[in-house]
Design an enzyme around this catalytic site. Sequence first.
Site, PDB file in Angstrom:
ATOM      1  N   GLU A   1     -19.277  -3.595  13.792  1.00 37.73           N
ATOM      2  CA  GLU A   1     -18.025  -4.360  13.919  1.00 37.73           C
ATOM      3  C   GLU A   1     -16.897  -3.662  13.170  1.00 37.73           C
ATOM      4  OE1 GLU A   1     -17.397  -6.480  16.430  1.00 37.73           O
ATOM      5  OE2 GLU A   1     -19.033  -7.710  15.675  1.00 37.73           O
TER       6      GLU A   1
ATOM      7  N   ASP B   1     -15.102   0.656  15.845  1.00 37.31           N
ATOM      8  CA  ASP B   1     -14.717   1.413  17.055  1.00 37.31           C
ATOM      9  C   ASP B   1     -13.388   2.144  16.918  1.00 37.31           C
ATOM     10  OD1 ASP B   1     -13.180  -0.925  17.317  1.00 37.31           O
ATOM     11  OD2 ASP B   1     -13.603  -1.178  19.447  1.00 37.31           O
TER      12      ASP B   1
ATOM     13  N   SER C   1     -12.987 -17.164  21.877  1.00 36.31           N
ATOM     14  CA  SER C   1     -14.307 -17.231  21.248  1.00 36.31           C
ATOM     15  C   SER C   1     -14.756 -15.885  20.707  1.00 36.31           C
ATOM     16  CB  SER C   1     -15.337 -17.731  22.261  1.00 36.31           C
ATOM     17  OG  SER C   1     -15.403 -16.834  23.354  1.00 36.31           O
ATOM     18  N   GLY C   2     -14.005 -14.820  20.998  1.00 36.42           N
ATOM     19  CA  GLY C   2     -14.437 -13.497  20.534  1.00 36.42           C
ATOM     20  C   GLY C   2     -15.481 -12.880  21.440  1.00 36.42           C
ATOM     21  N   LEU C   3     -15.593 -13.387  22.659  1.00 36.02           N
ATOM     22  CA  LEU C   3     -16.551 -12.814  23.616  1.00 36.02           C
ATOM     23  C   LEU C   3     -15.820 -11.996  24.681  1.00 36.02           C
ATOM     24  CD1 LEU C   3     -18.988 -15.862  24.001  1.00 36.02           C
ATOM     25  CD2 LEU C   3     -19.195 -13.914  22.462  1.00 36.02           C
ATOM     26  N   SER C   4     -14.598 -11.621  24.371  1.00 35.53           N
ATOM     27  CA  SER C   4     -13.838 -10.657  25.182  1.00 35.53           C
ATOM     28  C   SER C   4     -13.411 -11.144  26.549  1.00 35.53           C
ATOM     29  CB  SER C   4     -14.611  -9.343  25.341  1.00 35.53           C
ATOM     30  OG  SER C   4     -14.699  -8.712  24.129  1.00 35.53           O
TER      31      SER C   4
ATOM     32  N   ASP D   1     -14.741  -3.365  23.619  1.00 35.16           N
ATOM     33  CA  ASP D   1     -14.861  -4.520  24.516  1.00 35.16           C
ATOM     34  C   ASP D   1     -14.758  -4.102  25.977  1.00 35.16           C
ATOM     35  OD1 ASP D   1     -14.789  -5.697  22.081  1.00 35.16           O
ATOM     36  OD2 ASP D   1     -12.808  -6.591  22.322  1.00 35.16           O
TER      37      ASP D   1
HETATM   38  C1  GLA Z   1     -12.013  -6.707  18.857  1.00 36.11           C
HETATM   39  C2  GLA Z   1     -11.487  -5.399  19.430  1.00 36.11           C
HETATM   40  C3  GLA Z   1     -12.574  -4.335  19.454  1.00 36.11           C
HETATM   41  C4  GLA Z   1     -13.261  -4.201  18.099  1.00 36.11           C
HETATM   42  C5  GLA Z   1     -13.665  -5.571  17.575  1.00 36.11           C
HETATM   43  C6  GLA Z   1     -14.214  -5.503  16.175  1.00 36.11           C
HETATM   44  O1  GLA Z   1     -12.976  -7.265  19.695  1.00 36.11           O
HETATM   45  O2  GLA Z   1     -10.993  -5.601  20.723  1.00 36.11           O
HETATM   46  O3  GLA Z   1     -12.029  -3.116  19.871  1.00 36.11           O
HETATM   47  O4  GLA Z   1     -12.442  -3.544  17.191  1.00 36.11           O
HETATM   48  O5  GLA Z   1     -12.588  -6.481  17.578  1.00 36.11           O
HETATM   49  O6  GLA Z   1     -15.415  -4.801  16.138  1.00 36.11           O
END
Ligand code: GLA
Length: 388
Positions: free
Chosen positions: A33, A36, A126-129, A175
Site C-alpha cells: 500500500e 506504487d 469504499s476504496g475498492l476503485s 488500481d
Molecule cells: C489509491 C491510488 C493507488 C495507490 C493506493 C495506495 O488507491 O489510486 O494508486 O496509491 O491508493 O496503495
Amino acid sequence: MKAKILEGFSKVFGDRDDIKCYFAPGRVNLIGEHTDYNGGHVFPCALTIGTYAAVAPRTDMKVRLYSLNFEGTGIKEADLSKPLNPCADYDWANYPLGVMWAFDGRGMKMSHGLDIVIAGDIPAGSGLSSSASFEVLTGYILRDRFGFEVTNQDLALIGQYSENNFNGMNCGIMDQFASAMGKADNAIFLDTATLNFEYAPIKLNGAKIVVTNSLVKHSLVTSAYNDRRNESNAALKALQAVIKCETLGDLSEEQFEANKDAITDEVAKKRGKHAVYENQRTIKAVEALKNNDLETFGKLMNASHISLRDDYETSCPECDVLAETAWSIPGVIGSRITGGGFGGCTVSIVKDEAVENFKEVITKTYEEKVGKTPEIYVVEIGDGPRTI
Ligand code: GLA
C-alpha cells in the site's frame, strides 16, 4: 446488472438496436500500500464487482452519460467537437470524459458521439476503485467502438494519466492496472518501477477474502493523498544525498536504517520508512504465498496495517477498530486497511469456518465502538474488462 443497464438505457435514451454492454472490475489490494508511486511492488486482484455500461453510437459529436447510481444528477452531456475540460458540473462524468480527453490527446479521435448508461456495484468511496474501474471501462469501450490500437496495459496507463491530469488525483498505477489486467483466481504481483508483473494464483486452502466497509467515505483528492506523495518524495530526495537510489522501492530495510538520519524531517522519515518496509513486506508476502505459508502472509498483512496506521498515517480510527478486532478473532489469518486510506475498507483473510463468527464479532464491536453497522462482503477474484 446487464438487464438493469439495458432497461435504464431504454428509459433514459429510448429503445435502440445497436447497444453493446461492457464491464470492468474494481480491485482489492492484498498488500503493498502506497508503494506504487514509490517505485515498489503491489499485490492487488480484480474483483467480480465493478462498473457496467450500456453504450450506443450517436450520429453527432455529443457524449451523453447517465448513471443509475447517481440518478439525481441527471444526464451529463459534453460536446466532442470542442476541447474537453474538467468541470464541477460533470461530477462523476469527469472520469469517463477524462479518459476520452486522454485518448484524444494521444491522437485517438472519436469520430462520433456516444450515449452511455452506467451502473456499478462497488460501494462508492469504499476504496475498492470504482473510479479506476470506470476509467478502464471507458477505455475498453473506446477501443471496442473505434478500433483504437491499445493494449489492456495501455488502458491502465491512460486511465491513470486522465485521473492525474484531468481529475487532479495524483494516483499511482495500481488500481487501473489491477482492473485492466485482472485474472480470475489470481492476484497481480506488479513491480511499479518497471511494470513487470506476474500472476500469482490465490489458493487460500479453506480461507476467504473478506472485505469490511467502515462506511467512512474516503475522498482521495481532497484528502492527504497528494501530501503523502510529496512527503515520500522529500524522504527520497534526502536519501539520494547519501545513497544511490532512483526510488524508495530500490532500498532494503538495512539500507534505509543505515541512511535514514539523512532525512531530517521526522514526518518524511516515517513516510520513507513505510514505503521501504512495505515494499519488502510485499515481496516477502508473495514468496510466502508461493510456499503455501499463509500464516506468514497474514502476519505481513497485519504489519502493513500497523505501518499504515503509525508511520504512513493513512488509516483512520474506524479502520483501526476493524483491523484490530479482526486480529483477535480465531481463524483470521491477517487483516489490514486496503486502498488509498483515510476510510474505506479493510481486507481480511478468514478461514472458511470462521467467517460467520467474524461477521458477528466485527459487527457487534463496530456497532459498540463506532455506532455504525459495517458492511461485510466475501469477495471473489475476477477477470479484467470485457464485453458482456
Ligand atoms: C489509491 C491510488 C493507488 C495507490 C493506493 C495506495 O488507491 O489510486 O494508486 O496509491 O491508493 O496503495
